[in-house]
Design a protein around this motif. Structure first.
Motif, PDB file in Angstrom:
ATOM      1  N   LEU A 242       0.812  -1.216   0.000  1.00  0.00           N
ATOM      2  CA  LEU A 242       0.000   0.000   0.000  1.00  0.00           C
ATOM      3  C   LEU A 242       0.846   1.267   0.000  1.00  0.00           C
ATOM      4  N   ASP A 243       2.075   1.168   0.493  1.00  0.00           N
ATOM      5  CA  ASP A 243       2.947   2.337   0.488  1.00  0.00           C
ATOM      6  C   ASP A 243       3.306   2.765  -0.934  1.00  0.00           C
ATOM      7  N   GLU A 244       3.185   1.827  -1.874  1.00  0.00           N
ATOM      8  CA  GLU A 244       3.500   2.130  -3.265  1.00  0.00           C
ATOM      9  C   GLU A 244       2.255   2.459  -4.083  1.00  0.00           C
ATOM     10  N   ALA A 245       1.081   2.404  -3.442  1.00  0.00           N
ATOM     11  CA  ALA A 245      -0.178   2.598  -4.155  1.00  0.00           C
ATOM     12  C   ALA A 245      -0.732   3.998  -3.943  1.00  0.00           C
ATOM     13  N   THR A 246      -1.586   4.401  -4.851  1.00  0.00           N
ATOM     14  CA  THR A 246      -2.320   5.659  -4.723  1.00  0.00           C
ATOM     15  C   THR A 246      -3.812   5.341  -4.843  1.00  0.00           C
ATOM     16  N   ASP A 247      -4.640   6.268  -4.421  1.00  0.00           N
ATOM     17  CA  ASP A 247      -6.076   6.050  -4.532  1.00  0.00           C
ATOM     18  C   ASP A 247      -6.464   5.894  -6.001  1.00  0.00           C
ATOM     19  N   PRO A 248      -7.383   4.972  -6.294  1.00  0.00           N
ATOM     20  CA  PRO A 248      -7.707   4.685  -7.697  1.00  0.00           C
ATOM     21  C   PRO A 248      -8.431   5.834  -8.382  1.00  0.00           C
ATOM     22  N   GLU A 249      -8.149   6.006  -9.662  1.00  0.00           N
ATOM     23  CA  GLU A 249      -8.865   6.983 -10.471  1.00  0.00           C
ATOM     24  C   GLU A 249      -9.943   6.255 -11.269  1.00  0.00           C
ATOM     25  N   LEU A 250     -11.096   6.899 -11.415  1.00  0.00           N
ATOM     26  CA  LEU A 250     -12.222   6.288 -12.098  1.00  0.00           C
ATOM     27  C   LEU A 250     -12.387   6.860 -13.498  1.00  0.00           C
TER      28      LEU A 250
ATOM     29  N   LYS B  60     -18.173  -0.316  -4.984  1.00  0.00           N
ATOM     30  CA  LYS B  60     -16.888   0.127  -5.520  1.00  0.00           C
ATOM     31  C   LYS B  60     -16.093  -1.057  -6.081  1.00  0.00           C
ATOM     32  N   ILE B  61     -16.081  -2.162  -5.347  1.00  0.00           N
ATOM     33  CA  ILE B  61     -15.314  -3.335  -5.779  1.00  0.00           C
ATOM     34  C   ILE B  61     -15.888  -3.920  -7.063  1.00  0.00           C
ATOM     35  N   ILE B  62     -17.206  -4.087  -7.106  1.00  0.00           N
ATOM     36  CA  ILE B  62     -17.842  -4.694  -8.276  1.00  0.00           C
ATOM     37  C   ILE B  62     -17.640  -3.821  -9.508  1.00  0.00           C
ATOM     38  N   ALA B  63     -17.801  -2.523  -9.350  1.00  0.00           N
ATOM     39  CA  ALA B  63     -17.621  -1.625 -10.490  1.00  0.00           C
ATOM     40  C   ALA B  63     -16.202  -1.711 -11.031  1.00  0.00           C
ATOM     41  N   ARG B  64     -15.209  -1.777 -10.155  1.00  0.00           N
ATOM     42  CA  ARG B  64     -13.827  -1.867 -10.613  1.00  0.00           C
ATOM     43  C   ARG B  64     -13.541  -3.220 -11.264  1.00  0.00           C
TER      44      ARG B  64
ATOM     45  N   GLU C 261     -16.617   3.242 -15.373  1.00  0.00           N
ATOM     46  CA  GLU C 261     -16.626   2.696 -14.025  1.00  0.00           C
ATOM     47  C   GLU C 261     -17.420   3.579 -13.079  1.00  0.00           C
ATOM     48  N   GLU C 262     -17.284   4.877 -13.223  1.00  0.00           N
ATOM     49  CA  GLU C 262     -17.998   5.803 -12.342  1.00  0.00           C
ATOM     50  C   GLU C 262     -19.509   5.664 -12.508  1.00  0.00           C
ATOM     51  N   LEU C 263     -19.971   5.517 -13.756  1.00  0.00           N
ATOM     52  CA  LEU C 263     -21.398   5.333 -14.001  1.00  0.00           C
ATOM     53  C   LEU C 263     -21.899   4.030 -13.392  1.00  0.00           C
ATOM     54  N   LEU C 264     -21.106   2.975 -13.536  1.00  0.00           N
ATOM     55  CA  LEU C 264     -21.511   1.684 -12.984  1.00  0.00           C
ATOM     56  C   LEU C 264     -21.508   1.723 -11.460  1.00  0.00           C
ATOM     57  N   ARG C 265     -20.511   2.375 -10.897  1.00  0.00           N
ATOM     58  CA  ARG C 265     -20.455   2.513  -9.438  1.00  0.00           C
ATOM     59  C   ARG C 265     -21.661   3.295  -8.925  1.00  0.00           C
ATOM     60  N   ASP C 266     -21.994   4.386  -9.595  1.00  0.00           N
ATOM     61  CA  ASP C 266     -23.135   5.190  -9.173  1.00  0.00           C
ATOM     62  C   ASP C 266     -24.433   4.395  -9.244  1.00  0.00           C
ATOM     63  N   LEU C 267     -24.569   3.568 -10.290  1.00  0.00           N
ATOM     64  CA  LEU C 267     -25.761   2.730 -10.410  1.00  0.00           C
ATOM     65  C   LEU C 267     -25.863   1.784  -9.217  1.00  0.00           C
ATOM     66  N   LEU C 268     -24.772   1.130  -8.895  1.00  0.00           N
ATOM     67  CA  LEU C 268     -24.773   0.192  -7.773  1.00  0.00           C
ATOM     68  C   LEU C 268     -25.053   0.911  -6.456  1.00  0.00           C
TER      69      LEU C 268
END
Length: 231
Positions: free
Chosen positions: A100-108, A135-139, A112-119
């Protein structure tokens, strides 16, 4: 052997050992004394959620280890969300294995954003677990396999159970048992006011098998286990 290597071996078997122990009916996480009475019950729904998360994290760890992506990009969760999830649900798994120290927050991306909003619209109100699964399912739906395989689940039935538990109205709309990824995109298109299919009915559509055909392929985790057995 490094902590990361040990963790990879544990997760490659399918479910982390800490989770395996929690599924044994004669072993509960809660302790009791002789004076406290019966064993406290464990919510089966919470245990199933934990199983799903273990499957998703198994996929994520495989992708991280292969250098394909980061843990946040694999799950759609932020660094803080993923760290909290690992700490609370899988305390015996070293967080360092997920880099996680090498990771950044995911960009949508927009899709994906539309699918996440639907869910999220259909998620159980006030339920953090449902919002997290949205969030997980959309990604994971951005991947190329069947959705249940994208999530690392054992079979399609597990995906149906997950969606019915956390997105009940959305899941109930799939009365004809359309493939879940197809169904989600069809629902998304309908909510946006247009159709992705020009056929007058499903029975007359040339792509019927693409929407309703079987999804009986081997699970990702089964393929991993078979590879271990062969080697």
């Amino acid at each position: 052997m490094s902590g990361k290597s040990q963790t990879r071996i544990v997760w490659r078997t399918g479910i982390p050992r800490a989770l395996q122990r929690s599924y044994r009916p004669h072993r509960l996480r809660h302790s009791r004394s002789r004076s406290t009475g019966p064993w406290p019950s464990i919510d089966p729904a919470a245990r199933f959620d934990e199983h799903v998360l273990a499957c998703v994290l198994s996929r994520a760890l495989e992708e991280v280890d292969a250098g394909e992506t980061t843990a946040t990009e694999a799950t759609g969760l932020s660094c803080a969300e993923l760290r909290d999830l690992l700490t609370l649900s899988f305390p015996t798994v070293p967080i360092c294995a997920f880099a996680l120290d090498e990771a950044t927050d995911p960009e949508l991306e927009m899709e994906e954003e539309l699918l996440r909003d639907l869910l999220l619209v259909y998620a159980r109100p006030g339920d953090p677990a449902s919002a997290r699964f949205a969030k997980i399912i959309a990604r994971r739906a951005m991947r190329d396999d069947h959705l249940w395989q994208d999530l690392g689940l054992f079979n399609r039935a597990e995906l149906g159970r997950l969606l019915a538990a956390h997105f009940p109205l959305l899941a109930a709309g799939n009365a004809k048992d359309m493939k879940w990824k197809k169904y989600l995109y069809r629902t998304l298109c309908e909510s946006e006011g247009f159709s992705i299919c020009t056929a007058p009915s499903c029975g007359e559509c040339r792509d019927f098998d693409s929407c309703f055909g079987p999804e009986e392929d081997e699970s990702f985790l089964a393929r991993i286990r078979n590879d271990i057995d062969l080697n």
